[in-house]
Enzyme design. Structure first.
Site, PDB file in Angstrom:
ATOM      1  N   CYS A  78       0.827  -1.216   0.000  1.00  0.00           N
ATOM      2  CA  CYS A  78       0.000   0.000   0.000  1.00  0.00           C
ATOM      3  C   CYS A  78       0.864   1.270   0.000  1.00  0.00           C
ATOM      4  CB  CYS A  78      -0.999  -0.046   1.150  1.00  0.00           C
ATOM      5  SG  CYS A  78      -2.406   1.015   0.831  1.00  0.00           S
ATOM      6  N   HIS A 172      -3.356  -5.098   1.927  1.00  0.00           N
ATOM      7  CA  HIS A 172      -2.722  -5.331   3.237  1.00  0.00           C
ATOM      8  C   HIS A 172      -2.846  -6.801   3.655  1.00  0.00           C
ATOM      9  CE1 HIS A 172      -2.253  -1.088   4.666  1.00  0.00           C
ATOM     10  NE2 HIS A 172      -3.196  -0.880   3.763  1.00  0.00           N
ATOM     11  N   GLU A 174      -1.175  -8.374   5.769  1.00  0.00           N
ATOM     12  CA  GLU A 174      -0.835  -8.549   7.194  1.00  0.00           C
ATOM     13  C   GLU A 174      -2.068  -8.467   8.092  1.00  0.00           C
ATOM     14  OE1 GLU A 174      -0.401  -5.941   5.376  1.00  0.00           O
ATOM     15  OE2 GLU A 174      -0.914  -4.155   6.503  1.00  0.00           O
TER      16      GLU A 174
HETATM   17  N1  GLN Z   1      -3.367   6.521   0.907  1.00  0.00           N
HETATM   18  C1  GLN Z   1      -2.159   6.213   1.588  1.00  0.00           C
HETATM   19  C2  GLN Z   1      -0.989   6.983   1.006  1.00  0.00           C
HETATM   20  O1  GLN Z   1      -1.034   7.727   0.143  1.00  0.00           O
HETATM   21  C3  GLN Z   1      -1.852   4.722   1.582  1.00  0.00           C
HETATM   22  C4  GLN Z   1      -2.876   3.980   2.389  1.00  0.00           C
HETATM   23  C5  GLN Z   1      -2.381   2.719   3.031  1.00  0.00           C
HETATM   24  O2  GLN Z   1      -1.180   2.450   3.118  1.00  0.00           O
HETATM   25  N2  GLN Z   1      -3.307   1.972   3.578  1.00  0.00           N
HETATM   26  O3  GLN Z   1       0.069   6.858   1.438  1.00  0.00           O
END
Ligand code: GLN
Length: 204
Positions: A78, A172, A174
Site C-alpha cells: 500500500c 494489506h 498482514e
Molecule cells: N493513501 C495512503 C498513502 O497515500 C496509503 C494507504 C495505506 O497504506 N493503507 O500513502
C-alpha cells in the site's frame, strides 16, 4: 535470513507478526545501522508522505535507496508500494519515493478512506483458495515498465507487481491472518535474490 520492517509509521507490528508466523526472524528498522543488519525489507502500509518525511528525518532515506539499487529484496504494501514506485500520480507537492520499481502508481486510486473494501483475488503464483485482499485508501498501478510482472488485478488495474527483487501490493495481507503473500515474498523474491548475491560473492 533477516528481514527488517521499516518502522517509521504504519502497521509495523502486523508485518512483523506475519513474518514470524512464516518462521522468519524480523527486526524493526528505523536507523541506518538497523538497515545494515538486515538482508531484506518490508515497507508497511500507512501514509506514504509521512513515511518518506520520517525517513528523511531519521537519515535512512538515502541508505534505503542505495540498498534498493544494490539489489536488496523489498516488499512494499500500500503506502509501501507508493514508496517503491518510480512515478507517483496524485502525489502531494514535493512528495518523495525511494523508487526502484519501474511503475506509475496512482495514490488513493480507489477513492477516499470510506471507499476502502475487501475482495477475493486471483494471484499469479499462489494457488487456491483466492487471496482475501483488504484495500484501505489504496493505490493502484497505472502503468508498468517492461521488466515488471503483474501478479494480480482488480477491474483491470494491477494491484500486485514484481520486478526482480522488488515486490509490491496495493492491499494489506498482514491484516487477514493469511500468510501466503509474505511466504511468496520470502520464497519467491528473497531466497532467489539472496542466493544469487551469495553466489556472486563466492565467485569474487
Ligand atoms: N493513501 C495512503 C498513502 O497515500 C496509503 C494507504 C495505506 O497504506 N493503507 O500513502
Amino acid at each position: 535470513m533477516k528481514i527488517g520492517v521499516l518502522s517509521l509509521q504504519g502497521d509495523v507490528r502486523e508485518h512483523a507478526r506475519s513474518l514470524s508466523d512464516c518462521g522468519v526472524h524480523s527486526s524493526l528498522v528505523r536507523r541506518p545501522s538497523e538497515l545494515e543488519a538486515v538482508d531484506a525489507l518490508v515497507i508497511p502500509g500507512g501514509e506514504s508522505t509521512t513515511i518518506s518525511k520520517l525517513a528523511r528525518i531519521f537519515d535512512i532515506f538515502q541508505p534505503i535507496q542505495e540498498r534498493i539499487s544494490a539489489g536488496m529484496p523489498v516488499y512494499g504494501s500500500c503506502a509501501g508500494m507508493i514508496l517503491l514506485a518510480d512515478r507517483v500520480e496524485d502525489a502531494i507537492v514535493g512528495q518523495e519515493s525511494f523508487g526502484g520499481l519501474d511503475v506509475t502508481v496512482r495514490r488513493n486510486a480507489f477513492g477516499r478512506q470510506v471507499d476502502s473494501f475487501e475482495t477475493d483475488l486471483t494471484f499469479k503464483g499462489i494457488t487456491q483458495p483466492p487471496i482475501r485482499a483488504v484495500f484501505i485508501r489504496a493505490p493502484w498501478v497505472e502503468s508498468v515498465g517492461s521488466s515488471v510482472e503483474v501478479l494480480a488485478e482488480v477491474d483491470g488495474h494491477p494491484v500486485a507487481v514484481r520486478s526482480d527483487h522488488l515486490f509490491a501490493t496495493s492491499f494489506h495481507p498482514e491484516l487477514t491472518g493469511d500468510n501466503r503473500i509474505h511466504k511468496f515474498f520470502i520464497e519467491e523474491v528473497c531466497e532467489p535474490a539472496l542466493k544469487s548475491a551469495s553466489a556472486r560473492n563466492v565467485v569474487k
